[in-house]
Design a protein around this motif. Sequence first.
Motif, PDB file in Angstrom:
ATOM      1  N   CYS A 121     -43.147 -36.036   2.015  1.00  0.00           N
ATOM      2  CA  CYS A 121     -42.742 -36.915   0.983  1.00  0.00           C
ATOM      3  C   CYS A 121     -44.005 -37.197   0.416  1.00  0.00           C
ATOM      4  O   CYS A 121     -44.207 -37.284  -0.836  1.00  0.00           O
ATOM      5  CB  CYS A 121     -41.951 -38.111   1.256  1.00  0.00           C
ATOM      6  SG  CYS A 121     -40.313 -37.769   1.648  1.00  0.00           S
ATOM      7  N   SER A 122     -45.143 -37.374   1.289  1.00  0.00           N
ATOM      8  CA  SER A 122     -46.456 -37.890   1.005  1.00  0.00           C
ATOM      9  C   SER A 122     -46.780 -36.999  -0.253  1.00  0.00           C
ATOM     10  O   SER A 122     -47.801 -37.543  -0.887  1.00  0.00           O
ATOM     11  CB  SER A 122     -47.195 -38.414   1.961  1.00  0.00           C
ATOM     12  OG  SER A 122     -47.442 -37.134   2.772  1.00  0.00           O
ATOM     13  N   SER A 123     -46.950 -35.782   0.079  1.00  0.00           N
ATOM     14  CA  SER A 123     -47.584 -34.831  -0.903  1.00  0.00           C
ATOM     15  C   SER A 123     -47.122 -34.622  -2.322  1.00  0.00           C
ATOM     16  O   SER A 123     -47.527 -33.936  -3.127  1.00  0.00           O
ATOM     17  CB  SER A 123     -47.614 -33.368  -0.154  1.00  0.00           C
ATOM     18  OG  SER A 123     -48.213 -33.377   1.100  1.00  0.00           O
ATOM     19  N   PHE A 124     -45.618 -35.078  -2.491  1.00  0.00           N
ATOM     20  CA  PHE A 124     -45.082 -35.117  -3.986  1.00  0.00           C
ATOM     21  C   PHE A 124     -44.714 -36.556  -4.259  1.00  0.00           C
ATOM     22  O   PHE A 124     -43.953 -36.487  -5.476  1.00  0.00           O
ATOM     23  CB  PHE A 124     -44.179 -33.938  -3.857  1.00  0.00           C
ATOM     24  CG  PHE A 124     -43.101 -33.899  -2.927  1.00  0.00           C
ATOM     25  CD1 PHE A 124     -41.791 -34.623  -3.299  1.00  0.00           C
ATOM     26  CD2 PHE A 124     -43.017 -33.509  -1.757  1.00  0.00           C
ATOM     27  CE1 PHE A 124     -40.919 -34.880  -2.507  1.00  0.00           C
ATOM     28  CE2 PHE A 124     -42.011 -33.699  -0.787  1.00  0.00           C
ATOM     29  CZ  PHE A 124     -41.033 -34.124  -1.204  1.00  0.00           C
ATOM     30  N   GLN A 125     -45.007 -37.477  -3.474  1.00  0.00           N
ATOM     31  CA  GLN A 125     -44.381 -38.724  -3.831  1.00  0.00           C
ATOM     32  C   GLN A 125     -44.953 -39.161  -5.517  1.00  0.00           C
ATOM     33  O   GLN A 125     -44.305 -39.791  -6.172  1.00  0.00           O
ATOM     34  CB  GLN A 125     -45.186 -39.775  -2.948  1.00  0.00           C
ATOM     35  CG  GLN A 125     -44.187 -41.165  -2.953  1.00  0.00           C
ATOM     36  CD  GLN A 125     -43.413 -41.161  -2.084  1.00  0.00           C
ATOM     37  OE1 GLN A 125     -42.716 -39.995  -1.447  1.00  0.00           O
ATOM     38  NE2 GLN A 125     -42.614 -42.274  -1.709  1.00  0.00           N
ATOM     39  N   ASN A 126     -46.233 -38.507  -5.879  1.00  0.00           N
ATOM     40  CA  ASN A 126     -46.818 -39.017  -6.928  1.00  0.00           C
ATOM     41  C   ASN A 126     -45.823 -38.540  -8.338  1.00  0.00           C
ATOM     42  O   ASN A 126     -45.875 -38.865  -9.320  1.00  0.00           O
ATOM     43  CB  ASN A 126     -48.000 -38.285  -6.993  1.00  0.00           C
ATOM     44  CG  ASN A 126     -47.847 -36.767  -7.262  1.00  0.00           C
ATOM     45  OD1 ASN A 126     -47.539 -36.188  -6.213  1.00  0.00           O
ATOM     46  ND2 ASN A 126     -48.739 -36.191  -8.124  1.00  0.00           N
ATOM     47  N   ARG A 127     -44.969 -37.436  -8.021  1.00  0.00           N
ATOM     48  CA  ARG A 127     -44.222 -36.818  -9.120  1.00  0.00           C
ATOM     49  C   ARG A 127     -42.782 -37.476  -9.015  1.00  0.00           C
ATOM     50  O   ARG A 127     -42.210 -37.316 -10.193  1.00  0.00           O
ATOM     51  CB  ARG A 127     -44.057 -35.270  -8.709  1.00  0.00           C
ATOM     52  CG  ARG A 127     -45.272 -34.524  -8.659  1.00  0.00           C
ATOM     53  CD  ARG A 127     -45.073 -33.173  -8.754  1.00  0.00           C
ATOM     54  NE  ARG A 127     -44.432 -32.582 -10.210  1.00  0.00           N
ATOM     55  CZ  ARG A 127     -43.742 -31.411 -10.393  1.00  0.00           C
ATOM     56  NH1 ARG A 127     -43.585 -30.691  -8.898  1.00  0.00           N
ATOM     57  NH2 ARG A 127     -43.363 -31.072 -11.488  1.00  0.00           N
ATOM     58  N   ILE A 128     -42.350 -38.203  -8.243  1.00  0.00           N
ATOM     59  CA  ILE A 128     -41.046 -38.948  -8.221  1.00  0.00           C
ATOM     60  C   ILE A 128     -40.937 -40.237  -8.246  1.00  0.00           C
ATOM     61  O   ILE A 128     -39.854 -40.763  -8.468  1.00  0.00           O
ATOM     62  CB  ILE A 128     -40.106 -38.195  -7.122  1.00  0.00           C
ATOM     63  CG1 ILE A 128     -40.818 -38.669  -5.701  1.00  0.00           C
ATOM     64  CG2 ILE A 128     -39.907 -36.593  -7.220  1.00  0.00           C
ATOM     65  CD1 ILE A 128     -39.844 -38.074  -4.692  1.00  0.00           C
ATOM     66  N   HIS A 129     -42.028 -40.982  -8.144  1.00  0.00           N
ATOM     67  CA  HIS A 129     -42.137 -42.464  -8.251  1.00  0.00           C
ATOM     68  C   HIS A 129     -43.491 -42.862  -8.928  1.00  0.00           C
ATOM     69  O   HIS A 129     -44.462 -42.380  -8.774  1.00  0.00           O
ATOM     70  CB  HIS A 129     -42.219 -43.082  -6.689  1.00  0.00           C
ATOM     71  CG  HIS A 129     -40.691 -42.793  -5.759  1.00  0.00           C
ATOM     72  ND1 HIS A 129     -39.640 -42.986  -6.106  1.00  0.00           N
ATOM     73  CD2 HIS A 129     -40.790 -41.898  -4.919  1.00  0.00           C
ATOM     74  CE1 HIS A 129     -38.862 -42.998  -5.337  1.00  0.00           C
ATOM     75  NE2 HIS A 129     -39.591 -42.104  -4.315  1.00  0.00           N
ATOM     76  N   ASN A 130     -43.082 -43.781  -9.880  1.00  0.00           N
ATOM     77  CA  ASN A 130     -44.222 -44.414 -10.520  1.00  0.00           C
ATOM     78  C   ASN A 130     -44.982 -43.269 -11.231  1.00  0.00           C
ATOM     79  O   ASN A 130     -46.648 -43.341 -11.017  1.00  0.00           O
ATOM     80  CB  ASN A 130     -45.111 -45.392  -9.679  1.00  0.00           C
ATOM     81  CG  ASN A 130     -44.330 -46.414  -9.319  1.00  0.00           C
ATOM     82  OD1 ASN A 130     -43.372 -47.011 -10.014  1.00  0.00           O
ATOM     83  ND2 ASN A 130     -44.628 -46.934  -8.120  1.00  0.00           N
ATOM     84  N   PHE A 131     -44.671 -42.333 -11.736  1.00  0.00           N
ATOM     85  CA  PHE A 131     -45.508 -41.070 -12.274  1.00  0.00           C
ATOM     86  C   PHE A 131     -46.578 -41.422 -13.204  1.00  0.00           C
ATOM     87  O   PHE A 131     -47.698 -41.287 -13.309  1.00  0.00           O
ATOM     88  CB  PHE A 131     -44.559 -40.251 -12.870  1.00  0.00           C
ATOM     89  CG  PHE A 131     -45.437 -38.960 -13.572  1.00  0.00           C
ATOM     90  CD1 PHE A 131     -45.832 -37.863 -12.659  1.00  0.00           C
ATOM     91  CD2 PHE A 131     -45.419 -38.701 -14.814  1.00  0.00           C
ATOM     92  CE1 PHE A 131     -46.364 -36.761 -13.303  1.00  0.00           C
ATOM     93  CE2 PHE A 131     -46.227 -37.606 -15.284  1.00  0.00           C
ATOM     94  CZ  PHE A 131     -46.910 -36.550 -14.508  1.00  0.00           C
TER      95      PHE A 131
END
Length: 318
Positions: free
Chosen positions: A195-205
């Motif tokens: 999750c850590s590698s794509f968390q930026n796209r699905i939360h608080n973008f």
Amino acid sequence: MATIFLSLVTIFSLINLHSSNALSVNYYHQTCPNAESTITKVVKKSMMNDRTVPAALLRMHFHDCFIKGCDASVLLNSQGNNQAEKDGPPNISLHAFYVIDNAKKEVEKMCPGVVSCADILALAAKDAVALSGGPSWDVPKGRKDGKISKANDTRQLPFPTFNISQLHQSFSQRGLSIDDLVALSGGHTLGFSHCSSFQNRIHNFNNITNVDPSMSPSFATSLRQVCPMHNKVKSAGANLDSSPTVFDNAYYKLLLQGKSIFSSDQALLTTSRTKALVTKFATSQQEFYHAFVESMIRMSSISGTGTEIRLNCGVVNH
């Protein structure tokens, strides 16, 4: 299994011009003729026990070549006060080092001190692709093993959050083109991401929206379910495409549907050149295979700083 063999002339013309060591597809023809088939057997056996091995080996080779060239520095263990590359943040999730160690042991039995760990890793990465249904190719060989491996150097690796400019710069610094970037990104057809590698796209973008608007809403919803905001499950994540153990062109098809995992994947649609290549590879698996083979040969031929043939891939010779 799809097979693509490039002629020797084509292969030599593709070898990175920055390479100071002349590589040859026949490098071990006299000194260790059964090395390649032995390595293939080890990779195949490992795959039978663990279907994540191919993705791991391909990623390992990429991470090796992008730091100081293809010199097996990623295989070295941390010692004393020195933290090695494998313990750097981007590499902590690398695994299947045992496959390379097992291959090295088998090759050493036949030809002691002849085949480098860097070559074994390059050959294992090729096997990973071919044994997963992808193309095969003749790997140029003759790499030497490096003696330096520092965790801090892993900051040089391209990040999954990179935009197209950052990706282009990272690849061009290593003598690789924008075409190589798009073709090698197809390696994301194999594997899994935490999750850590794509968390930026699905939360608080950003300040306007929580989710990257370039992502398919239904796909984003499915990712948010497995990776909630305060995810505490370390193993949680998502497959990189719909057939994570098969080397195919599904990655490109999904990318065009807004179903890519990383920001760096989505970035390939932000220029006309890269988007045209994504569309081409999504339409023709054979075109992708051909381009991937050429780009893999270029990448795996980036000159390293190696000077020795390690007897144990995890430690330098003494």
